[in-house]
Motif scaffolding. Sequence first.
Motif, PDB file in Angstrom:
ATOM      1  N   SER A  30      -2.836  12.617  -3.326  1.00 52.43           N
ATOM      2  CA  SER A  30      -4.087  12.367  -2.607  1.00 52.43           C
ATOM      3  C   SER A  30      -4.638  10.978  -2.933  1.00 52.43           C
ATOM      4  N   THR A  31      -3.765  10.090  -3.394  1.00 55.16           N
ATOM      5  CA  THR A  31      -4.203   8.765  -3.837  1.00 55.16           C
ATOM      6  C   THR A  31      -3.570   7.660  -3.012  1.00 55.16           C
ATOM      7  N   LEU A  32      -4.403   6.745  -2.557  1.00 57.16           N
ATOM      8  CA  LEU A  32      -3.950   5.547  -1.867  1.00 57.16           C
ATOM      9  C   LEU A  32      -3.967   4.402  -2.868  1.00 57.16           C
TER      10      LEU A  32
ATOM     11  N   MET B 183      -6.501  13.178   1.725  1.00 56.93           N
ATOM     12  CA  MET B 183      -5.186  12.534   1.836  1.00 56.93           C
ATOM     13  C   MET B 183      -4.070  13.385   1.261  1.00 56.93           C
TER      14      MET B 183
ATOM     15  N   TRP C 226       0.866  -1.179   0.000  1.00 59.61           N
ATOM     16  CA  TRP C 226       0.000   0.000   0.000  1.00 59.61           C
ATOM     17  C   TRP C 226       0.901   1.227   0.000  1.00 59.61           C
TER      18      TRP C 226
ATOM     19  N   SER D  98      -6.702   1.773  -6.726  1.00 59.22           N
ATOM     20  CA  SER D  98      -6.420   3.071  -6.121  1.00 59.22           C
ATOM     21  C   SER D  98      -7.685   3.704  -5.574  1.00 59.22           C
TER      22      SER D  98
ATOM     23  N   LYS E  86       0.904   5.788  -0.569  1.00 57.53           N
ATOM     24  CA  LYS E  86       0.164   7.032  -0.786  1.00 57.53           C
ATOM     25  C   LYS E  86       1.031   8.004  -1.559  1.00 57.53           C
TER      26      LYS E  86
END
Length: 217
Positions: A160-162, A184, A155, A178, A157
Motif C-alpha cells: 500500500s506504499t508508493l 493502494m 516511482w 514514500s 508501488k
Amino acid sequence: MKTIGGKIISLFLSLLLLCAHSVNCVAQGSFAGSHLSKFIGISDGLPSNFVDDIMFDDAGFMWVATSGGGLCRYDGYEFIVMATGMEYELKSNFVRNVVEDGFHRLWIGTEGGIEVFDLMNSCMVSVPGTEDTAFELFNGGLCAYLTLDSNGCIWAKTGSTLVRIEFDDAGSALRVDSLADPRMEQPAMVFKDVEKNGTVWIGMGGIIYRVRWADDG
C-alpha cells in the motif's frame, strides 16, 4: 406519399451505410496490405504467452515481461530469458513491468519485489542509497507497477506504499520518499507522469489524484 418518401429515405440511408462500410473495408485492407505482421509465441522461444509489459531499451532491444515465464530480451532473432533457475536469475517468474532509468539499468517489478539489472555489465546490482528500504522494495512482496518520470526518478508501488527514488549524478539514490495509503492495497495499479513535470496521476478509491513530491517527503 409519406410511405413512398419513407422508403426512399430508408433506401438512401442504407446506401450511405453500405458506402461507408465499403470505404472502411477498403481502408482496412489497404492498411493491412501495406504493413508486415509477425507473430511471436512459445514456438519462437517466448517462455509464456501471458505478456504483462513490453519495452525497448536505449540499445533497441525489446524486453517482454511475462506472467510465469520471467523477463526476456528479444533481438529480432532469439530470446534470452531471465527467470528462476536461469543464468540471470529472478526472485519470481511473474514479472509485472520493467523500465530503464537514466543509468542504463532495468528496474524489474515482480511478485517477489523489485530487482535491478545493469545493462552495461549484464548483472544484477544493488542501488547505493536504497539500503534502508531494501527489504520493502527489493525483498518484499508484489511490486504492482514501476514508472520513470520526466525528472529521471523511479516511482514504484509495493503493498500500500508508493515510493519515489531520486538519483544523484552517479546513479546512487539521493533520496527515497514514500506515501502510504490503504487505498493502494490493490494488486493492479497504473500511474504515469502524463504531464511530463515530475508528478504522477494515480487512481485510488474511485478518484484520480495527482501525486507530487514535496520537501517534507
